[in-house]
Motif scaffolding. Structure first.
Motif, PDB file in Angstrom:
ATOM      1  N   THR A  92      -6.613   1.715   2.354  1.00 33.10           N
ATOM      2  CA  THR A  92      -6.433   0.430   1.686  1.00 33.10           C
ATOM      3  C   THR A  92      -6.783  -0.752   2.588  1.00 33.10           C
TER       4      THR A  92
ATOM      5  N   PHE B  64      -9.773  -3.325   1.973  1.00 34.46           N
ATOM      6  CA  PHE B  64      -9.497  -4.764   1.919  1.00 34.46           C
ATOM      7  C   PHE B  64     -10.470  -5.533   2.809  1.00 34.46           C
TER       8      PHE B  64
ATOM      9  N   ALA C 292      -6.663  -3.168  -3.454  1.00 31.06           N
ATOM     10  CA  ALA C 292      -7.075  -3.677  -2.142  1.00 31.06           C
ATOM     11  C   ALA C 292      -8.263  -4.614  -2.267  1.00 31.06           C
TER      12      ALA C 292
END
Length: 447
Positions: free
Chosen positions: A7, A11, A147
């Motif tokens: 994640t 991101f 994310a």
């Protein structure tokens, strides 16, 4: 640790990717020469689109490596490429200082980021889904889009901060570089996390099952095309509403600025509110899909909402007021979130583990390149030609076609198990076995 690596890395990838589109209107005149600000912006968006053009090549060439050597290695390399690209964007001198070397360096950075992004999505989706238990795969798969939504929110928030706190002169000369520099630093963190993560257990099991498979990648690609054509088409349709996502995420503030004269900083702030709503809804939809199924409640309802709402929402945007803008952006992000919450998990469940990254990458990256990457450019062209509502018509037409394809999707969630990978080519990707017993953990096999 594994979920964190997936994640956080995702991101960082998408923060770096989106910040370009959000700030293109600011730096375009500094980097890209043009006869007017609009022409400079179009040149910047053309360069933005180049990053999408190279994504299918990465999807075709690098995705099979993730199926052969592992998801983790490819994910670590991907975030490294995005990091280098962001640092180039942050440090490139303006056109007035180095001439045409400035747009060429931006082009190089976007190529690097395109290769990185073309390797990231499908590897991260497969990694996240494969690290989840059978009854939580919807939730885990949704975390990749949560994310990316959070990354878009962070990029939008950062764009809003620099555009609203700096003077026009400072913003155009050096302030726009700050978000890119932050992305480069964060990228180093993502590389460290991913280099220390474990490989997904399902991939390791697939490697053991196919240990004797030494077929060249070209042959494996041909087998993917011949054995899973239906799944590839469905995967492409699941990705195609990205035309709306990229328009909403990277061009809606600019659209409002160009068509209604809204302040760009306040428009970015309004978009951040809508993205906050998306980040909440996406994992909720993913978790709910583990209980009630994935096909009907989510991609179909989400796509239908886009078809119904996009045109009136852009019409509403013609009215003044910050509250109007927030209403428009939040409404769009709600229907986009319903679609986003489940499509990664459905895509992963349409393919066996041995070809999962290749299957998602081939279909997803081709669609993203042709529709997602060109979305801001096409929207800008509609505005420049005096037909701003053409943006809504274009998005709605594409999503409507996708909605038709969604009616053919198998139900991959809610007590679904998969048959062994001996399904004949004609049936591959189109059959599922519904289990009345507890589902198994294996999704290596063709649904």
């Amino acid at each position: 640790m594994n979920i964190l690596a997936g994640t956080v890395g995702h991101f960082i990838e998408w923060y770096d990717w989106y910040i370009y589109g959000l700030l293109a209107a600011v730096f375009s005149s500094q980097i890209f020469p043009g006869s007017s600000p609009a022409m400079s912006l179009i040149s910047a968006l053309l360069t933005y689109a180049v990053g999408f053009v190279v994504r299918p090549l990465s999807g075709v060439i690098i995705s099979p490596l993730a199926d052969r050597y592992g998801r983790r290695v490819v994910m670590a390399v991907a975030v490294g490429g995005m990091t280098v690209g962001s640092l180039i964007l942050a440090l490139t001198p303006p056109f007035s200082a180095i001439g045409y070397a400035a747009p060429l360096l931006f082009l190089l950075a976007r190529v690097l980021q395109g290769i990185s992004a073309g390797s990231e999505s499908q590897s991260a989706i497969a990694y996240m889904v494969e690290n989840g238990s059978t009854d939580r795969r919807g939730l885990f798969g949704s975390l990749s889009n949560a994310a990316s939504g959070l990354a878009t929110l962070a990029a939008t928030g950062m764009g809003a901060i620099v555009t609203s706190t700096l003077s026009t002169h400072d913003l155009e000369t050096w302030g726009w570089r700050i978000p890119f520099a932050i992305g480069g630093v964060l990228g180093i963190v993502g590389m460290l996390l991913r280099s220390r993560a474990d490989e997904s257990p399902e991939f390791e099991a697939a490697v053991e099952d196919s240990a004797a498979d030494s077929k060249p990648e070209t042959l494996r690609l041909r087998e993917l095309l011949s054995r899973h054509p239906r799944a590839l088409l469905q995967t492409a349709a699941l990705s195609a509403p990205a035309v709306a996502y990229y328009t909403w995420a990277t061009f809606l503030p600019t659209y409002a600025h160009l068509t209604t004269g809204r302040d760009l900083g306040s428009a970015l702030a309004g978009n951040a509110i809508g993205l906050g709503v998306l980040v909440i809804i996406v994992p909720l939809c993913g978790a709910l899909s583990d209980r009630i199924g994935r096909r009907k409640p989510f991609p179909i309802i989400g796509a239908a909402g886009m078809v119904v709402l996009f045109y009136p929402l852009l019409l509403l945007l013609q009215h003044p007021g910050f509250g109007v803008y927030v209403t428009v952006t939040v409404s769009g992000w709600v229907v986009l979130a319903i679609w986003q919450g489940v499509y990664p998990t459905i895509q992963a469940e349409l393919f066996p583990a041995a070809v999962r990254v290749s299957g998602i990458g081939l279909a997803h990256q081709f669609v993203i390149a042709t529709l997602g990457g060109t979305a801001p450019l096409i929207a800008s062209s509609f505005v420049e030609s005096g037909h701003p509502m053409g943006v809504a018509v274009y998005m709605t037409a594409i999503v409507l076609i996708c909605l038709i394809v969604y009616l053919t999707l198998p139900e991959t969630g809610c007590q679904v198990t998969h048959t062994t990978d001996t399904t004949p080519p004609a049936a591959s990707g189109s059959q599922v076995m519904l289990s009345i017993t507890k589902p198994t953990a294996s999704t290596k096999d063709t649904p």
